[in-house]
Scaffold this active site. Structure first.
Site, PDB file in Angstrom:
ATOM      1  N   LYS A 102       0.859  -1.185   0.000  1.00 58.02           N
ATOM      2  CA  LYS A 102       0.000   0.000   0.000  1.00 58.02           C
ATOM      3  C   LYS A 102       0.895   1.234   0.000  1.00 58.02           C
ATOM      4  O   LYS A 102       1.612   1.495   0.963  1.00 58.02           O
ATOM      5  CB  LYS A 102      -0.917   0.028   1.225  1.00 58.02           C
ATOM      6  N   ALA A 190      -9.798   5.221   4.840  1.00 53.22           N
ATOM      7  CA  ALA A 190      -9.723   6.367   5.755  1.00 53.22           C
ATOM      8  C   ALA A 190     -11.084   7.020   5.964  1.00 53.22           C
ATOM      9  O   ALA A 190     -11.819   7.271   5.013  1.00 53.22           O
ATOM     10  CB  ALA A 190      -8.724   7.413   5.270  1.00 53.22           C
ATOM     11  N   ASN A 212      -9.189   0.870  10.116  1.00 55.80           N
ATOM     12  CA  ASN A 212      -8.307   0.549  11.231  1.00 55.80           C
ATOM     13  C   ASN A 212      -8.824   1.157  12.527  1.00 55.80           C
ATOM     14  O   ASN A 212      -9.242   0.455  13.438  1.00 55.80           O
ATOM     15  CB  ASN A 212      -6.893   1.020  10.931  1.00 55.80           C
TER      16      ASN A 212
END
Length: 263
Positions: A102, A190, A212
């Site tokens: 990534k 995100a 995350n």
């Protein structure tokens, strides 16, 4: 369409799960592993600069997940230019053999954590030419998404909102425009704050979701991970099923024919 065979393909890699999880912000590796397994994710991304997956002398994520089939996705979080990211990934491949990466180059390291798309474009072309499978983190610009694809990116990862903000999907139309612009997978990255955000991203047509903070910082990370698992599945099935068109006025769901007449 048979959703059982609805797999996610990134470069030469194929996955059954469309949820990708991160490894940061957990209290310990044990919780990271438990939550990751609960999520059903087959890919976990790790910031190489923060967690040394190449260190065999102490506890590390590679050791923690060695008894699983989870694919590691090293990321370049903390890198601020193409040179840093390219050097980092070359070292990772040399040490681990991993070329599934990534690419994350940050332009505003102090406040927004927005990507530097110019540096990212340069790094994508070089890394792709060297045989890396590049998943490119970028802003929500469909023009840049297409440029990254042309440079060799195997997947485009537009932000939904600033990293760690939990604001949810702030740019629904742009995500749709990016999906229309490129042929490679679009992975919303995100800004996801809860399970419904992940579901919305999938309903918009995203091929996958990466989250995350929403899991790691939840009051119960393992439970949130499981919620994300089902949210992504539900959103994907909803997208494949095809939603009804939005209307300004009501539309009766019961037929009017055969109704009893009074008076």
């Amino acid at each position: 369409m048979n959703h059982i065979k609805d797999t996610l393909k990134i470069g030469s890699h194929t996955f059954a799960s469309r949820l990708i999880v991160g490894s940061g912000k957990y209290k310990d590796f044990a919780t990271t592993k438990e939550a990751t397994l609960a999520s059903g994710a087959e890919i976990i991304t790790v910031a190489v600069r923060r967690v040394n997956i190449m260190d065999n002398k102490s506890e590390n994520l590679l050791e923690t997940f060695k008894d699983t089939n989870i694919q590691f996705l090293p990321n370049s979080a903390g890198c601020v230019n193409a040179k840093e990211a390219i050097t980092l990934f070359r070292l990772v491949r040399e040490a681990t053999g991993i070329d599934f990466i990534k690419l994350e180059i940050i332009g505003d390291i102090d406040k927004t954590l927005y990507p530097d798309v110019i540096e990212s474009l340069q790094a994508t072309e070089i890394l792709a030419n060297e045989g890396f499978c590049v998943l490119a983190y970028t802003n929500d610009d469909p023009i840049m998404a297409k440029r990254l694809e042309n440079a060799g990116a195997s997947a485009i990862m537009p932000l939904a909102a600033p990293i760690g903000s939990g604001l949810g999907i702030q740019n629904r139309y742009n995500i749709g425009f990016i999906k229309e612009a490129v042929k490679v997978p679009v992975i919303v990255d995100a800004g996801v704050g809860c399970a419904s955000d992940a579901s919305i991203a999938m309903e918009l047509g995203a091929d996958a979701v990466l989250t995350n903070t929403a899991i790691a910082q939840a009051q119960n990370p393992v439970t949130m991970a499981e919620a994300m698992k089902y949210a992504v599945k539900a959103g994907r099935l909803s997208y494949l099923a095809g939603r009804i068109p939005r209307k300004a006025y009501a539309s009766a769901s019961s037929p009017l024919e055969g109704m009893m007449q009074f008076g």
